[in-house]
Design an enzyme around this catalytic site. Structure first.
Site, short mmCIF file in Angstrom:
data_model
loop_
_atom_site.label_atom_id
_atom_site.label_comp_id
_atom_site.label_asym_id
_atom_site.label_seq_id
_atom_site.Cartn_x
_atom_site.Cartn_y
_atom_site.Cartn_z
N GLU A 80 45.79 14.05 25.77
CA GLU A 80 45.20 15.15 25.01
C GLU A 80 43.68 15.21 25.16
O GLU A 80 42.98 15.74 24.32
CB GLU A 80 45.59 15.01 23.53
CG GLU A 80 47.09 15.16 23.31
CD GLU A 80 47.51 14.94 21.87
OE1 GLU A 80 48.35 15.74 21.38
OE2 GLU A 80 47.02 14.01 21.23
N TYR B 45 32.73 18.24 -1.10
CA TYR B 45 32.64 17.31 0.02
C TYR B 45 33.40 17.84 1.23
O TYR B 45 32.96 17.69 2.37
CB TYR B 45 33.18 15.93 -0.40
CG TYR B 45 32.52 15.47 -1.67
CD1 TYR B 45 31.20 15.01 -1.68
CD2 TYR B 45 33.20 15.55 -2.88
CE1 TYR B 45 30.59 14.63 -2.86
CE2 TYR B 45 32.59 15.18 -4.08
CZ TYR B 45 31.28 14.72 -4.05
OH TYR B 45 30.66 14.37 -5.22
#
Length: 219
Positions: free
Chosen positions: A80, A126
């Site tokens: 990948e 966050y």
């Protein structure tokens, strides 16, 4: 001296990749031989080898590819690798890229009815600051180069994407930044799944504006 410093920096990155891989395995974010990690270095990229357990990486065996994707040293790279190259070649500031099959993010990638513009809503500051919008990409069979082309379309504008029925890919200015972002993504996915069936208070547009102004959040 320059050559020595370059070599030292590459060795440091190899050790960092190995350490991060062990941490992901201990956190249960990299089962089996799933997931791959890369970092930009002098003359190309370092990438984890194909069929390698992230919990048992040998720094010396980590693949090094040149800018054209040719293997320079180490074992053959992850199948990948095109996911990583798509980010590096279209997102100049990217210094590290991580792809995982982490449980909660992968579970989210299998849900029906996701917002393709961002699979996860802005439920914590966050997540907004470290990841930003998380677009959903279509399903591709493992190893299909089309996956890399799909990532390439989004990489200039997004630092993270979620592959349908697969898992997340995240880029960061540094390898450490990519690690922090993908761990934040996994935690947000866990919270999102826990909140299924409940009404969710997402951050308001005013709160998002504040994060954009104060921290340069891209949402």
């Amino acid at each position: 001296m320059s050559h020595i410093n370059t070599h030292s920096e590459e060795n440091r990155l190899r050790e960092e990749i190995s350490e991060i891989g062990r941490a992901f395995r201990q956190l249960g974010m990299a089962p089996g031989t799933s997931g791959n990690i890369s970092a930009k270095c002098e003359g190309g990229w370092l990438m984890t080898p194909t069929n390698a357990s992230l919990g048992a990486l040998d720094p010396a065996e980590i693949s090094k590819l040149d800018w054209e994707g040719n293997l320079i040293s180490g074992k053959p790279p992850t199948k990948e690798s095109f996911l990583h190259r798509a980010f590096y070649e279209t997102r100049e500031e990217a210094g590290g890229v991580i792809h995982l099959h982490s449980t909660h993010a992968s579970a989210v990638s299998c849900l029906a009815g996701l917002d393709a513009n961002s699979c996860l809503p802005p439920i914590t500051p966050y997540f907004v600051m470290r990841v930003g919008r998380l677009p959903l990409l279509p399903y591709f069979r493992p190893g299909d180069p089309g996956m890399g082309e799909a990532v390439r379309e989004y990489a200039p504008d997004y630092s993270a994407v979620l592959l349908a029925n697969h898992g997340p890919v995240v880029a960061g200015k540094t390898l450490e930044a990519a690690r922090n972002a993908i761990e934040e993504l996994e935690e947000t996915a866990r919270l999102f799944l826990m909140l299924q069936g409940h009404s969710i208070n997402t951050l308001s547009e005013a709160q998002l504006d504040d994060l954009r102004e104060q921290f340069g959040a891209r949402w």
